[in-house]
Motif scaffolding. Structure first.
Motif, mmCIF file in Angstrom:
data_model
loop_
_atom_site.group_PDB
_atom_site.id
_atom_site.type_symbol
_atom_site.label_atom_id
_atom_site.label_comp_id
_atom_site.label_asym_id
_atom_site.label_seq_id
_atom_site.Cartn_x
_atom_site.Cartn_y
_atom_site.Cartn_z
ATOM 1 N N VAL A 186 0.888 -1.094 0.004
ATOM 2 C CA VAL A 186 0.022 0.047 0.114
ATOM 3 C C VAL A 186 1.044 1.266 0.119
ATOM 4 C CG1 VAL A 186 -1.670 1.287 1.331
ATOM 5 C CG2 VAL A 186 -1.849 -1.147 1.023
ATOM 6 N N LEU A 187 0.427 2.117 -1.018
ATOM 7 C CA LEU A 187 1.162 3.400 -0.982
ATOM 8 C C LEU A 187 0.261 4.695 -0.480
ATOM 9 C CD1 LEU A 187 3.239 5.521 -1.985
ATOM 10 C CD2 LEU A 187 2.313 5.226 -4.385
ATOM 11 N N GLU A 188 0.763 5.422 0.802
ATOM 12 C CA GLU A 188 -0.172 6.369 1.022
ATOM 13 C C GLU A 188 0.388 7.775 0.444
ATOM 14 O OE1 GLU A 188 -2.375 8.932 4.575
ATOM 15 O OE2 GLU A 188 -1.185 7.073 5.092
ATOM 16 N N LEU A 189 -0.243 8.670 -0.331
ATOM 17 C CA LEU A 189 0.228 9.886 -0.699
ATOM 18 C C LEU A 189 -0.389 10.916 0.344
ATOM 19 C CD1 LEU A 189 -0.170 9.328 -4.526
ATOM 20 C CD2 LEU A 189 1.882 9.005 -3.058
ATOM 21 N N GLY A 190 0.537 11.884 0.934
ATOM 22 C CA GLY A 190 0.031 12.856 1.702
ATOM 23 C C GLY A 190 -0.204 12.289 3.052
ATOM 24 N N ALA A 191 0.737 11.369 3.650
ATOM 25 C CA ALA A 191 0.422 10.615 4.827
ATOM 26 C C ALA A 191 0.462 11.672 5.916
ATOM 27 C CB ALA A 191 1.403 9.595 5.098
ATOM 28 N N GLY A 192 1.060 13.084 5.769
ATOM 29 C CA GLY A 192 1.027 13.707 7.108
ATOM 30 C C GLY A 192 1.802 13.135 8.352
ATOM 31 N N TYR A 206 -9.329 7.543 -2.547
ATOM 32 C CA TYR A 206 -8.964 9.129 -2.516
ATOM 33 C C TYR A 206 -10.233 9.783 -1.866
ATOM 34 C CZ TYR A 206 -10.290 11.026 -7.001
ATOM 35 O OH TYR A 206 -11.036 11.700 -8.113
ATOM 36 N N THR A 207 -10.089 10.855 -1.280
ATOM 37 C CA THR A 207 -10.934 11.814 -0.831
ATOM 38 C C THR A 207 -10.571 13.352 -1.133
ATOM 39 O OG1 THR A 207 -10.214 12.121 1.453
ATOM 40 C CG2 THR A 207 -11.715 10.431 1.237
ATOM 41 N N VAL A 208 -11.531 13.953 -1.389
ATOM 42 C CA VAL A 208 -11.200 15.445 -1.760
ATOM 43 C C VAL A 208 -12.324 16.193 -1.232
ATOM 44 C CG1 VAL A 208 -9.781 15.200 -3.741
ATOM 45 C CG2 VAL A 208 -12.254 15.280 -3.986
ATOM 46 N N ARG A 209 -12.174 17.360 -0.925
ATOM 47 C CA ARG A 209 -13.310 18.446 -0.457
ATOM 48 C C ARG A 209 -13.982 18.914 -1.888
ATOM 49 N NH1 ARG A 209 -10.614 22.246 4.022
ATOM 50 N NH2 ARG A 209 -12.864 23.111 4.104
ATOM 51 N N HIS A 210 -15.395 18.803 -1.658
ATOM 52 C CA HIS A 210 -15.879 19.247 -2.910
ATOM 53 C C HIS A 210 -16.742 20.672 -2.756
ATOM 54 C CE1 HIS A 210 -19.987 18.255 -1.326
ATOM 55 N NE2 HIS A 210 -19.589 17.253 -0.979
ATOM 56 N N THR A 211 -17.369 20.882 -4.049
ATOM 57 C CA THR A 211 -17.803 22.410 -4.255
ATOM 58 C C THR A 211 -18.979 22.905 -3.233
ATOM 59 O OG1 THR A 211 -18.919 21.725 -6.068
ATOM 60 C CG2 THR A 211 -16.761 22.780 -6.380
ATOM 61 N N GLY A 212 -19.675 21.751 -2.641
ATOM 62 C CA GLY A 212 -20.675 21.729 -1.766
ATOM 63 C C GLY A 212 -20.221 21.878 -0.223
ATOM 64 N N ASP A 246 -7.679 31.009 6.301
ATOM 65 C CA ASP A 246 -6.917 30.798 7.568
ATOM 66 C C ASP A 246 -5.536 30.050 7.241
ATOM 67 O OD1 ASP A 246 -8.818 31.954 9.179
ATOM 68 O OD2 ASP A 246 -9.800 29.976 9.538
ATOM 69 N N GLY A 247 -5.121 30.391 5.886
ATOM 70 C CA GLY A 247 -3.628 29.945 5.538
ATOM 71 C C GLY A 247 -3.734 28.722 4.666
ATOM 72 N N LEU A 248 -4.690 27.753 4.824
ATOM 73 C CA LEU A 248 -4.763 26.779 4.181
ATOM 74 C C LEU A 248 -5.455 26.890 2.819
ATOM 75 C CD1 LEU A 248 -4.564 23.469 3.869
ATOM 76 C CD2 LEU A 248 -6.573 23.360 4.887
ATOM 77 N N ALA A 249 -4.930 26.464 1.610
ATOM 78 C CA ALA A 249 -5.464 26.445 0.295
ATOM 79 C C ALA A 249 -5.956 25.271 0.211
ATOM 80 C CB ALA A 249 -4.273 26.903 -0.724
ATOM 81 N N VAL A 250 -7.044 25.116 -0.585
ATOM 82 C CA VAL A 250 -7.885 23.876 -0.893
ATOM 83 C C VAL A 250 -8.480 24.173 -2.391
ATOM 84 C CG1 VAL A 250 -9.784 22.509 -0.445
ATOM 85 C CG2 VAL A 250 -8.680 23.566 1.272
ATOM 86 N N LEU A 305 -5.078 14.952 -2.960
ATOM 87 C CA LEU A 305 -5.442 15.910 -4.455
ATOM 88 C C LEU A 305 -6.085 17.153 -4.285
ATOM 89 C CD1 LEU A 305 -4.887 12.671 -4.859
ATOM 90 C CD2 LEU A 305 -6.460 13.193 -6.888
ATOM 91 N N CYS A 306 -6.867 17.341 -3.232
ATOM 92 C CA CYS A 306 -7.322 18.812 -3.044
ATOM 93 C C CYS A 306 -6.650 19.863 -2.212
ATOM 94 C CB CYS A 306 -8.925 18.520 -2.293
ATOM 95 S SG CYS A 306 -8.942 18.312 -0.657
ATOM 96 N N MET A 307 -5.340 19.598 -2.191
ATOM 97 C CA MET A 307 -4.393 20.582 -1.583
ATOM 98 C C MET A 307 -4.106 21.650 -2.840
ATOM 99 S SD MET A 307 -4.006 20.045 1.764
ATOM 100 C CE MET A 307 -6.063 19.860 1.621
ATOM 101 N N ALA A 308 -3.161 22.631 -2.642
ATOM 102 C CA ALA A 308 -2.831 23.444 -3.827
ATOM 103 C C ALA A 308 -2.217 23.027 -5.034
ATOM 104 C CB ALA A 308 -1.899 24.444 -2.949
ATOM 105 N N LEU A 309 -2.762 21.963 -5.467
ATOM 106 C CA LEU A 309 -2.357 21.718 -6.928
ATOM 107 C C LEU A 309 -3.249 22.071 -8.091
ATOM 108 C CD1 LEU A 309 -2.123 17.552 -5.692
ATOM 109 C CD2 LEU A 309 -0.196 19.265 -5.915
#
Length: 227
Positions: free
Chosen positions: A51-57, A152-158, A176-180, A124-128
């Motif tokens: 398993v590969l996790e991208l954006g594991a923090g 994967y999960t992303v924040r949506h337009t709702g 608040d400093g976070l680009a989404v 995928l919904c970070m500053a890309l």
């Protein structure tokens, strides 16, 4: 190639996460996210091992996968987060978890067809930009084995934060400093072109709550859209 404005925003966001992780160790707690618990079951059912996790923090989800016995590659562009994750994995004796600092705007440093599953919770919904996201999904498809799974999960337009704060274009807003980068449904569908789109779900997370798409797709097979 990143334009100057995109490069500047990317640098600002890298510093944002460096500071957040350094100031708030275990800021998301020790329990895995709900999408990670879901993904673990999907991966196990599919017979996945690597398993590969991208954006594991700081790694709460990668740790969950490793505790379940998966061989995990945990990556993030923040060396502060990756360092904390590595320390926790070592403390638990999780020798099946490897960590690496990784910039997803560059080609993934993995061989073709080398992993069984990829997980990316809110990466995928970070500053890309849309172009960078499209390239990354192509790279994910390249490194997945036939029959592999991408969750994967992303924040949506709702989401309540959509259109709040500083507009950077391309459905990206900084609050608040976070680009989404907020995803309309058509972007999720476009990114699944040529994949087997197994599932799209709307889910929530956090106190607001944030509104997310949770997507499950495979590099081969027929497409099945869910609502």
């Amino acid at each position: 190639m990143m334009q100057g404005q995109d490069r500047k925003l990317a640098g600002i966001q890298h510093e944002y996460w460096q500071q957040m992780y350094s100031a708030h160790p275990r800021m998301y707690g020790d329990e895995p996210s709900a999408p990670a618990r879901y993904a673990a079951e999907v991966f196990r059912t599919a017979g996945a091992h690597d398993v590969l996790e991208l954006g594991a923090g700081q790694g709460r989800d990668s740790l969950h996968f490793a505790r379940l016995g998966f061989a995990v590659q945990a990556t993030d562009f923040s060396d502060a987060g990756i360092e904390q994750l590595g320390e926790q994995a070592a403390a638990e004796g999780l020798h099946n978890l490897r960590t690496a600092v990784l910039e997803v705007r560059q080609p993934l440093p993995l061989a073709d067809a080398s992993v069984d599953a990829v997980f990316a919770h809110l990466l995928l919904c970070m500053a890309l930009s849309t172009g960078e996201i499209t390239d990354l999904v192509g790279e994910i498809r390249r490194v997945l084995r036939p029959g592999g799974t991408f969750v994967y999960t992303v924040r949506h337009t709702g989401d309540p934060d959509f259109c709040v704060g500083i507009a950077h274009g391309d459905d990206t807003f900084e609050h608040d400093g976070l680009a989404v980068h907020f995803f309309p449904r058509y972007l999720v569908v476009d990114l699944a072109e040529g994949w087997g789109l197994r599932d799209i779900r709307t889910v929530t997370e956090g106190d607001l709550p944030h509104r997310l798409w949770r997507i499950t797709q495979t590099p081969t097979g027929h497409r099945h859209a869910e609502s």
